[in-house]
Structure formats: structure tokens, C-alpha cells
Design an enzyme around this catalytic site. Structure first.
Site: not given
Length: 355
Positions: A185, A187, A189, A241, A244
Site C-alpha cells: 500500500c 500508506d 507508515r 495493513h 487501510c
């Protein structure tokens, strides 16, 4: 009874912290000033949380610019609507909450200030402390500093890598032969190499919103083919994750503009597993289960590709894996998708093996 709340003192502290933060950022272009700005920003957030806990009517807002171009009219409002309401017996008219804004968990942190076209208002007597925040020159200077900081970190990283291994960059420039293809992803993080303990050159990385493998997405399909046929990766990992934002958005039955065709892939996964998902009462648990189901579906999409099927038939690799990363504990969870069984099931219809 007096209506003065503890948030009043904290509000003043916050205003002072704001002034300190921006004066620090303007006083020098050195890395130290960047650190001072960062520390002050942390202190501001702490004051904000304290004030908000102390006073239910405490608000913090950034106003968008009222003139274009430039942002000279932007102001930081830190106020407690009842700060000087010692003559009022109740708080019958607190400031209205800011309008609901569309958000994405990839881009929107819980501490991000809300946007409003108007300052906090109240029909009761209100004292609002307005502090100019980052005029044009301050914004420009901050952007220059945050840009320069990346290069400072890069030089520090080069120094550290060279200290540990003088031949590090000689080896790095010789070529790549990664063991893993990581489809994850976008993202911010979820840094693949860090959470998996991998070094530069050990993983070929592809990321997009909600780690999708769409057969009409030439980007991801090109990545798979190159990784399998040219780099000869041994493992393909689809890693989602929990929490999400893309998956959560797909669970929302509303028009999301350009995201609609992308999120439709996740909504199709929900439709296929609606009986299981609808039986989960807790929304967070339901979203997390959809995260897992989405990862498994994307693993199927990887296995449907000709490059993977043909390579596995000839070389017995790559193996496809489905993992999920936990933001709350930092651990990777192997979904144990059963690659060989999944491959056999898929090849009943999607057999692209030319042997």
C-alpha cells in the site's frame, strides 16, 4: 458560577508556543532552526490537546487564504469560546463544529487541523486570540528548510553506510538481484524495507492505494513481468495493513470521484464475501477482515498472470504470499494463502502455462 475554564491558560500557552515556533523558523536557515520548529510544533500539539481536554469549546482552525495568489490572510485561531464569559451562567451557544471533510487515512493525520472558511463564532461574548501564522516569506523559508533537510539526511546516510561497509556503493551500483517483489500500500507508515528488515537491493517494490493488482493496470502488470522474467524474484508478497484508508473508503457507499474505478476492485471483494462481512457487527473488525480478503484476492490476481504461472512451471518459483502489517504492533501476519492449491484452482480457468 464562574464559567472560566482551565483551557483559558492553556490557550494562552498555545498562542505563545505558536509565536515561538514561527519566530524560531525564521531566525535561521540552519538545521537547528528546523529542529526548533519541529520541537515547537510538538509543543503546540500538546498544548492543543490539553486545552481541548480542559474546555469542550476550545477550537483550533486554519483558515484558508481569502486572496489569490499568496496566503497572507491565513490565520491560526486558538480560542476558548468561554474564556471571558464569567458573567454567563451557561454555555448555550458553543461554536459550531467544522464541516465534515472527505479524508483519506493515507494523507490525513488525526492531529491535522480542520479547515473552515470562517473563524470560530458564538452568540455569546467571545475573546478570540488571532496570531498571524506563517506569512508568505515564512512559508517559503519553511519549505526550503524541509527540502534541504532531506539532503542533509541523505548525506548522513551515505556517511553511515560507508562507515559500516566501504564497498557498499560499489556493490549497489553493480546491479540488482532481489529475492522479493513487494506489492504494498502507498500508506506512508508502511516502509517495506524497514518493517521487513531488508537492505537496499533485496526487494523490488511496487506500491499503490490498497495494494491492488488489477489486470488492466499496466504499471503493476509490468512490474510483475519484469520482476519475474528479468529479475527472477523468488517470492512475491502482497502486503496490506490493518486500518487501510483505501479499504475503509471502499466500504463507504458514496461517490468518491476518480477513486471510484480503483476502489471498485475492493467493493467487488466485499460483494463476493458479503455474507461473512455483514455478519461482523464491529465496523473496525469488519474493515480489518476486508483487508485480509482483499490481500488474498490480489494474490489470486498475481497468480493469474502468465509470467508467474510459466516461471513456476519451469523453475518452481516465485511463490506468492499474502501478508498483513499491524500498525498497532508493528508485526507482519502471514495469511498462509496456500499458493499451490490456489494456483491449481485458478488454472482450471486461467491456465496460461504454455508448456
Amino acid at each position: 458560577m464562574s464559567n472560566a475554564l482551565p483551557g483559558r491558560a492553556t490557550t494562552s500557552a498555545l498562542a505563545a508556543a505558536v509565536k515561538y515556533a514561527f519566530s524560531s523558523s525564521l531566525s535561521s536557515s540552519s538545521p537547528a532552526s528546523s529542529l526548533a520548529f519541529s520541537s515547537s510544533s510538538t509543543y503546540i500539539r500538546t498544548c492543543h490537546k490539553t486545552a481541548r481536554a480542559a474546555s469542550p469549546f476550545y477550537t483550533r482552525r486554519f483558515l484558508p487564504p481569502s486572496t489569490v495568489p499568496g496566503m497572507s490572510s491565513q490565520r491560526f485561531y486558538c480560542s476558548s469560546s468561554d474564556a471571558n464569559n464569567s458573567n454567563s451562567s451557561s454555555h448555550s451557544n458553543p461554536p459550531p463544529p467544522p464541516p465534515t471533510q472527505p479524508h483519506c487515512h493515507h494523507l490525513h493525520h488525526p492531529s491535522t487541523p480542520t479547515l473552515s472558511s470562517q473563524p470560530p463564532t458564538s452568540t455569546t461574548t467571545t475573546t478570540t486570540s488571532e496570531t498571524p501564522v506563517m506569512p508568505d516569506e515564512a512559508i517559503s523559508q519553511y519549505l526550503r528548510q524541509s527540502h534541504a533537510r532531506v539532503f542533509e539526511h541523505n548525506r548522513a546516510w551515505v556517511t553511515e553506510q560507508t562507515r559500516k561497509d566501504p564497498d557498499f556503493f560499489v556493490k549497489l551500483s553493480a546491479g540488482q538481484k532481489p529475492e522479493y517483489l513487494w506489492i504494498g500500500c502507498s500508506d506512508s507508515r508502511i516502509p517495506a524495507e524497514q518493517i521487513a528488515g531488508l537492505q537496499p537491493g533485496e526487494a523490488f517494490i511496487h506500491r499503490n492505494i490498497a495494494n491492488l493488482v488489477n489486470n488492466v493496470d499496466l504499471n503493476v502488470m509490468s512490474v510483475i513481468q519484469y520482476a519475474v522474467r528479468h529479475l527472477e524474484v523468488k517470492h512475491i508478497i502482497v502486503c496490506g495493513h490493518y486500518g487501510c484508508g483505501g479499504v475503509a473508503a471502499a466500504m463507504t457507499p458514496q461517490d468518491l470521484g476518480i477513486l471510484n474505478p480503483w476502489l471498485r476492485n475492493i467493493r467487488d471483494v466485499y460483494r463476493q464475501h458479503s455474507a461473512e462481512l455483514d455478519a461482523i457487527a464491529d465496523k473496525t473488525a469488519r474493515c480489518n477482515r476486508l483487508v485480509e480478503l482483499n490481500v488474498m484476492e490480489q494474490c489470486r490476481n498475481v497468480i493469474k498472470s502468465a509470467a508467474v504461472q510459466q516461471s513456476y512451471s519451469k523453475k518452481k518459483y516465485p511463490i506468492v504470499h499474502g501478508w498483513v502489517f499491524g500498525l498497532d504492533n508493528g508485526l507482519l501476519k502471514d495469511l498462509n494463502i496456500g499458493f499451490e492449491n490456489m494456483l491449481a484452482e485458478i488454472q482450471k480457468i486461467y491456465n496460461l502455462d504454455d508448456l
